[in-house]
Design an enzyme around this catalytic site. Structure first.
Site, PDB file in Angstrom:
ATOM      1  N   CYS A   1      32.906  40.353  47.932  1.00 31.85           N
ATOM      2  CA  CYS A   1      34.048  40.831  47.145  1.00 31.85           C
ATOM      3  C   CYS A   1      34.022  42.338  46.912  1.00 31.85           C
ATOM      4  O   CYS A   1      34.943  42.882  46.312  1.00 31.85           O
ATOM      5  CB  CYS A   1      34.088  40.094  45.804  1.00 31.85           C
ATOM      6  SG  CYS A   1      34.052  38.306  46.003  1.00 31.85           S
TER       7      CYS A   1
ATOM      8  N   HIS B   1      42.185  36.693  43.310  1.00 29.25           N
ATOM      9  CA  HIS B   1      41.041  37.394  43.891  1.00 29.25           C
ATOM     10  C   HIS B   1      41.179  37.394  45.410  1.00 29.25           C
ATOM     11  O   HIS B   1      41.078  36.351  46.048  1.00 29.25           O
ATOM     12  CB  HIS B   1      39.752  36.696  43.460  1.00 29.25           C
ATOM     13  CG  HIS B   1      38.517  37.477  43.740  1.00 29.25           C
ATOM     14  ND1 HIS B   1      38.500  38.606  44.531  1.00 29.25           N
ATOM     15  CD2 HIS B   1      37.217  37.299  43.343  1.00 29.25           C
ATOM     16  CE1 HIS B   1      37.270  39.082  44.609  1.00 29.25           C
ATOM     17  NE2 HIS B   1      36.477  38.310  43.893  1.00 29.25           N
TER      18      HIS B   1
ATOM     19  N   PHE C   1      29.190  38.795  45.551  1.00 28.43           N
ATOM     20  CA  PHE C   1      28.065  37.875  45.743  1.00 28.43           C
ATOM     21  C   PHE C   1      26.975  38.585  46.537  1.00 28.43           C
ATOM     22  O   PHE C   1      27.248  39.323  47.490  1.00 28.43           O
ATOM     23  CB  PHE C   1      28.507  36.630  46.510  1.00 28.43           C
ATOM     24  CG  PHE C   1      29.299  35.632  45.695  1.00 28.43           C
ATOM     25  CD1 PHE C   1      29.500  35.799  44.341  1.00 28.43           C
ATOM     26  CD2 PHE C   1      29.833  34.509  46.310  1.00 28.43           C
ATOM     27  CE1 PHE C   1      30.209  34.871  43.603  1.00 28.43           C
ATOM     28  CE2 PHE C   1      30.557  33.572  45.576  1.00 28.43           C
ATOM     29  CZ  PHE C   1      30.746  33.753  44.229  1.00 28.43           C
TER      30      PHE C   1
END
Length: 413
Positions: free
Chosen positions: A162, A338, A397
């Protein structure tokens, strides 16, 4: 140090197929959430996503090129086309080896993986599409953009989950600063609303299972329970200042700072004390030569997961001290969900738009925060405010953190 400015922007988002529509949506507080239509989600716990609506790749490229790209690459080419057109960059007048590309994707094409795996099981290995690999792999967004526009300079695909969009923009920034390119197209792209995409993040308990579009992506709210999967692309044209001025380009903003760190803590959770993200913000501010007190606005990663919003709040307090309580903080994900590898790029565009229009958008859906979440998250409504700087965070992550600091462009005195 060579200064780097933004001369073009392009966006494909769940609330608009170009930058103008995207800005109108942000200003209006438009929500991009709806029922999943890409596949039958009957058996899935998660029912909502933030899908791109009305996209036709043939509006941006010829049909043959479109057939040789998966959706994530099509989005990247479409956003790049808009950014190039806004910048006025004429490749016929440029040394193509001085114009590069840094556009990443977190996962590439899950659609191709699912489709070809099904074909393998049903029809055998001899029937796998010969183009399966070049359709699927994440670097093909940058590859296709470079091919479409004749960019022969450095071509990068930074993949940091991300944080991909921010890292791609940041590394393109460094490339220009170092003199390895004069112009870089930079950003991120993603299209992962598929059975394995939704199913995998659901199994990880990362997605919201809300059925209410107004309450599914609610960053910093005490009832938040996960993010909503979005899709789209964001691309900036970054340019060395002298190069931009020589060709008479309109300068939209200056990219002044970039900070990137690792939590070295956990594969999915940010560090609980927020130090990794705090250091990324500090490095970005130091890089730009500004003090925490010079910053009045932060575009948060703000995913609407319990851990991210709590630990990012701690990070902001760590980076800004008491000044954190004077900041205006919002989450663009409250409207578009997202976008994974594209998140940082479309949020960077949101930062530049807010600086240019003097308006900070609301964090939609936010009603009440728990005790430790006590900063100004722009609950309820936006605010007219002149912004000289905008700091934007992405956390990924694996512990990746990256912050970008944009500022209004000012001539040297």
């Amino acid at each position: 140090m060579r200064r780097v400015v933004v001369t073009g922007m392009g966006a494909i988002t769940p609330i608009g197929l170009n930058v103008e529509e995207y800005w109108e949506g942000l200003r209006e507080g438009r929500l991009g959430f709806g029922e999943i239509t890409q596949f039958d989600a009957t058996q899935f716990k998660v029912k909502l996503a933030a899908s791109v609506k009305g996209f036709d790749a043939r509006d941006y490229m010829d049909a043959k090129s479109a057939k040789r790209m998966e959706l994530f690459s099509q989005y990247a080419v479409a956003a790049s086309k808009e950014a190039m057109e806004q910048s006025g960059l004429d490749m016929a007048a440029e040394d193509p080896y001085r114009v590069g590309c840094a556009i990443g994707s977190g996962v590439g094409s899950l659609q191709a993986m699912e489709r070809e795996h099904a074909r393998l099981l049903e029809r055998g290995p001899g029937r796998i599409n010969p183009l399966f690999v070049p359709l699927m792999i994440t670097n093909m967004a940058a590859g296709n953009v470079s091919i479409q526009f004749g960019l022969k300079g450095k071509s990068l695909n930074v993949v940091t989950a991300c944080t991909t969009g921010n890292n791609c923009i940041g590394e393109a920034f460094r490339t220009i600063q170092a003199g390895d390119a004069d112009v870089m197209l930079a950003g991120g792209t993603e299209s992962a609303i598929t059975p394995t995409g939704i199913g995998g993040f659901t199994a990880l308990t990362a997605l919201s299972d809300s059925r209410d579009a107004a309450r599914c992506s609610i960053p910093f709210d005490k009832d938040r329970n996960g993010f909503v999967m979005g899709e789209g692309a964001g691309v900036l044209v970054l340019e060395e200042l002298g190069h931009a001025k020589r060709r008479g380009a309109r300068i939209l903003a200056e990219l002044a700072g970039y900070g990137s760190t690792s939590d070295a803590f956990h594969i999915t959770s940010p560090a609980e004390d927020g130090m990794g993200a705090a250091m990324a913000m500090r490095y970005a501010m130091k890089d730009a030569g500004v003090a925490p007190e010079d910053i009045s606005y932060v575009n948060a990663h703000g995913t609407s997961t319990h851990h991210n919003d709590l630990f990012e709040t701690r990070a902001i307090k760590e980076a800004f001290g008491e000044h954190a309580y004077k900041l205006k903080i919002n989450s663009t994900k409250s409207m578009i969900g997202h976008l994974l590898g594209a998140a940082g790029a479309v949020e960077a565009i949101a930062c530049i738009l807010q600086m240019r229009h003097g308006y900070i958008h609301a964090t939609m859906g936010l009603r009440e925060s728990e005790e430790e979440l006590d900063l100004n998250y722009m609950k309820g409504q936006g605010a007219e405010e002149e912004l000289n700087h905008a700091l934007t965070n992405s956390l990924g992550f694996g512990g990746h953190n990256a912050s970008l600091l944009f500022q209004k462009y000012q001539e040297d005195e």
